[in-house]
Write a protein that holds these residues in place. Structure first.
Motif, short mmCIF file in Angstrom:
data_model
loop_
_atom_site.label_atom_id
_atom_site.label_comp_id
_atom_site.label_asym_id
_atom_site.label_seq_id
_atom_site.Cartn_x
_atom_site.Cartn_y
_atom_site.Cartn_z
N ASP A 1 18.00 -13.02 -3.16
CA ASP A 1 17.17 -12.83 -4.23
C ASP A 1 15.58 -12.91 -3.70
OD1 ASP A 1 15.90 -12.26 -6.61
OD2 ASP A 1 16.54 -14.29 -7.57
N VAL A 2 15.27 -12.00 -2.82
CA VAL A 2 13.95 -12.49 -2.02
C VAL A 2 12.74 -12.30 -3.11
CG1 VAL A 2 14.84 -11.64 0.24
CG2 VAL A 2 13.80 -9.96 -1.49
N MET A 3 13.11 -11.65 -4.15
CA MET A 3 12.01 -11.58 -5.41
C MET A 3 12.00 -12.72 -6.22
SD MET A 3 9.93 -8.66 -5.33
CE MET A 3 9.42 -9.05 -6.95
N GLY A 4 12.95 -13.67 -6.12
CA GLY A 4 13.01 -14.84 -6.91
C GLY A 4 11.75 -15.80 -6.62
N MET A 5 11.65 -16.29 -5.50
CA MET A 5 10.46 -17.12 -5.40
C MET A 5 8.99 -16.43 -5.70
SD MET A 5 8.57 -18.91 -2.26
CE MET A 5 7.43 -17.50 -2.24
N SER B 1 5.62 -14.54 0.58
CA SER B 1 6.66 -14.08 0.32
C SER B 1 7.11 -12.41 0.71
CB SER B 1 6.79 -13.94 -1.45
OG SER B 1 5.97 -12.96 -1.80
N PHE B 2 5.82 -11.93 0.95
CA PHE B 2 5.80 -10.66 1.74
C PHE B 2 6.36 -9.45 0.56
CE2 PHE B 2 6.33 -13.17 5.37
CZ PHE B 2 5.12 -12.91 5.97
N SER B 3 6.17 -9.84 -0.69
CA SER B 3 6.59 -9.23 -1.63
C SER B 3 5.37 -7.91 -2.20
CB SER B 3 7.00 -9.88 -2.79
OG SER B 3 7.48 -9.07 -4.09
N ARG B 4 5.42 -6.80 -2.01
CA ARG B 4 4.27 -5.89 -2.13
C ARG B 4 4.20 -5.54 -3.81
NH1 ARG B 4 6.53 -1.72 2.48
NH2 ARG B 4 8.41 -2.16 1.06
N LYS C 1 -1.14 -8.28 6.90
CA LYS C 1 -1.93 -7.30 7.36
C LYS C 1 -0.96 -6.06 7.43
CE LYS C 1 -5.21 -4.99 10.22
NZ LYS C 1 -5.96 -5.31 11.53
N GLU C 2 0.20 -5.98 8.09
CA GLU C 2 1.12 -4.99 8.29
C GLU C 2 1.78 -4.67 7.03
OE1 GLU C 2 3.61 -6.17 11.40
OE2 GLU C 2 2.06 -6.00 13.07
N ARG C 3 2.09 -5.59 6.27
CA ARG C 3 2.92 -5.58 4.90
C ARG C 3 1.80 -4.60 3.88
NH1 ARG C 3 8.09 -4.92 3.51
NH2 ARG C 3 8.51 -6.05 1.51
N ALA C 4 0.84 -5.38 3.81
CA ALA C 4 -0.30 -4.85 2.86
C ALA C 4 -0.64 -3.41 3.40
CB ALA C 4 -1.62 -5.62 2.88
N ALA C 5 -0.60 -3.00 4.48
CA ALA C 5 -0.98 -1.48 4.95
C ALA C 5 0.03 -0.57 4.64
CB ALA C 5 -1.20 -1.65 6.71
N SER C 6 1.48 -1.23 4.64
CA SER C 6 2.54 -0.26 4.15
C SER C 6 2.56 0.13 2.87
CB SER C 6 3.85 -1.21 4.42
OG SER C 6 4.12 -2.32 3.61
N ILE C 7 1.82 -0.41 1.97
CA ILE C 7 1.72 -0.29 0.57
C ILE C 7 1.07 1.14 0.54
CG2 ILE C 7 0.33 -0.53 -1.71
CD1 ILE C 7 0.49 -3.42 -1.12
N THR C 8 0.13 1.69 1.51
CA THR C 8 -0.55 2.82 1.50
C THR C 8 0.25 3.89 2.22
OG1 THR C 8 -1.79 2.23 3.30
CG2 THR C 8 -2.70 1.85 1.19
N GLN C 9 1.44 3.47 2.94
CA GLN C 9 1.96 4.49 3.79
C GLN C 9 3.50 4.94 3.12
OE1 GLN C 9 2.80 1.95 7.16
NE2 GLN C 9 0.42 2.06 7.87
#
Length: 450
Positions: free
Chosen positions: A178-182, A223-226, A274-282
């Motif tokens: 449940d990675v979205m839980g926290m 949490s790396f949750s986009r 930075k990589e996780r945030a960049a993936s939002i636009t990819q």
């Protein structure tokens, strides 16, 4: 009949304070507090179960609310509140009746009614004053701080969920299934803290709330949750605008400076973030497998809806009809590991989009009923903000309620219900509804009754 859900309930006496005044809130606070209990392991190939101690506490909350109503002999809900809170029942029940397998839909009926009807209504009947609202809102902040502290510790010690080959993803006590839980818990606390900080409380309270909001940005980032990032940014931006343009500018500068210090200066997760945030636009040009799976499941949900456009394929029907409607691009599941659990493959049982899940399982009728309830709550909460400002009190309640509702409706584009944290969604809807349906815009205690 104008007014809110508690017009028939007698206001509290001015001198009614201390423990006696606070005890009705204990069931609500118990649900929040019990979400710190570590989630149980998921079954192989499945997902974490939803029958947690917090769910049991939510049942007790509903029971206590009913007992109080019987003892007080009060009218439970006004017509407006009954319609807004009861509207989802229409789509839920029709979807169950018309399901291909009504018996298999029964657990879904219970879950939906628990999360979107019973628990929110119980919270509405429990929260009867601005003081009550503040206590529950601070309870959300407290839970977020606890879970956030666990998450940051996981990142720093390498004991979190697996992410990019390292056990560094902050998941709190919810575990890797449940990675979205926290992320959800922390985001709720952050949004509540921002609303309190922008409100009309004492300077000390507002300062403490904004400090908590700043602290909570760290575990939210880790949490790396986009989806949680996007929903939080939009909800807080709306709160800032509604709270006043000048104040919005000052707070935005403070938050920006804090982010620069934490991520840029101290290097907290800087490269991975930075990589996780960049993936939002990819997501369109070079999507990763998780995004491909999500798009594939979204398409499958749309095909199910086209098969049964009015009432859907039935509650709990998405998993059953998934393979016959999904393309070959869908993977066999997602890999989960870390945070004290062994590697396992978690089956993809939902489209990770609440609107498409409801559309596929409950059809257009269910989506209109459930979404209409949320839209009505949001509209009522926003409409009452000017009155709270004129009265000089209640703006903090309004900003918290609007922020929480906005966060949830945006996050539902990237997530759906499921997992131990779901019961907190029910509490949040109830807290927001307690403001949107309260007797008067300047506080519950001034409402007339009869």
């Amino acid at each position: 009949m104008a007014g809110g859900a508690l017009a028939a309930l007698p206001p509290r006496r001015p001198g009614w304070g201390g423990a006696r005044a606070a005890w009705p809130l204990v069931p609500v606070l118990a649900v929040i507090a019990l979400l710190t209990v570590p989630a149980g392991d998921a079954a192989p190939g499945g997902s974490a179960g939803t029958g947690t101690v917090a769910d049991a506490a939510s049942g007790l909350l509903v029971l206590v609310a009913l007992v109080r109503l019987v003892r007080e002999g009060a009218r439970p809900l006004t017509r407006t509140a009954a319609v807004v809170l009861g509207l989802p029942v229409l789509g839920i029940c029709l979807a169950a009746i018309t399901s291909y397998d009504p018996a298999a839909s029964l657990p879904g009926v219970a879950r939906y009614i628990q999360v979107f009807v019973l628990v929110p209504a119980a919270v509405v009947l429990t929260v009867r004053s601005r003081r009550d609202f503040a206590v529950v809102a601070w309870g959300l902040v407290g839970l977020a701080l606890v879970q956030g502290a666990v998450g940051v510790t996981q990142y720093l010690t390498g004991t979190g969920a697996s992410y990019m080959g390292e056990d560094i993803r902050a998941v709190g006590t919810f575990g890797p299934t449940d990675v979205m839980g926290m992320a959800t818990v922390v985001a709720f606390g952050l949004v509540a803290a921002v609303g309190i900080g922008l409100g009309t409380g004492s300077a000390r309270e507002r300062t403490a709330a904004l400090v908590c909001a700043g602290l909570l940005t760290v575990p939210l980032v880790l949490s790396f949750s986009r989806g949680a990032w996007i929903a939080t940014v939009l909800a807080c931006a709306a709160q800032l605008v509604l709270g006043g343009v000048r104040r919005a500018g000052r707070v935005a500068l403070a938050v920006g400076a804090l982010a620069v210090v934490l991520v840029g200066g101290l290097g907290i997760g800087s490269q991975l973030v930075k990589e996780r945030a960049a993936s939002i636009t990819q997501v369109a040009d070079a999507p990763d497998q998780s995004v491909t799976d999500r798009y594939t499941m979204w398409a499958a949900a749309a095909r199910m809806w086209r098969t049964e456009p009015v009432t859907g394929v039935g509650l709990k029907g998405f998993a059953y009809h998934r393979d016959s409607n999904a393309s070959l691009a869908l993977s066999s599941g997602s890999d989960t590991a870390g945070a004290g659990q062994a590697f396992q493959r978690q089956e993809l049982l939902s489209p990770h989009n609440m609107y498409l899940l409801v559309l596929s399982e409950q059809g257009l009728l269910g989506l209109v009923a459930l979404g209409g309830s949320w839209a009505a709550l949001l509209a009522l909460a926003v409409r009452r903000l000017p009155g709270a400002r004129r009265a000089g009190r209640g703006a903090d309640c309004a900003l918290v309620a609007v922020g929480l509702l906005l966060w949830q409706v945006v996050d539902f584009v990237y997530a759906d219900i499921g997992g131990p944290s779901t019961v907190l969604t029910a509490v949040v809807f109830g807290l927001a509804a307690s403001w949107a349906l309260a007797p008067s815009p300047d506080g519950w205690g001034t409402a007339r009754h009869g």
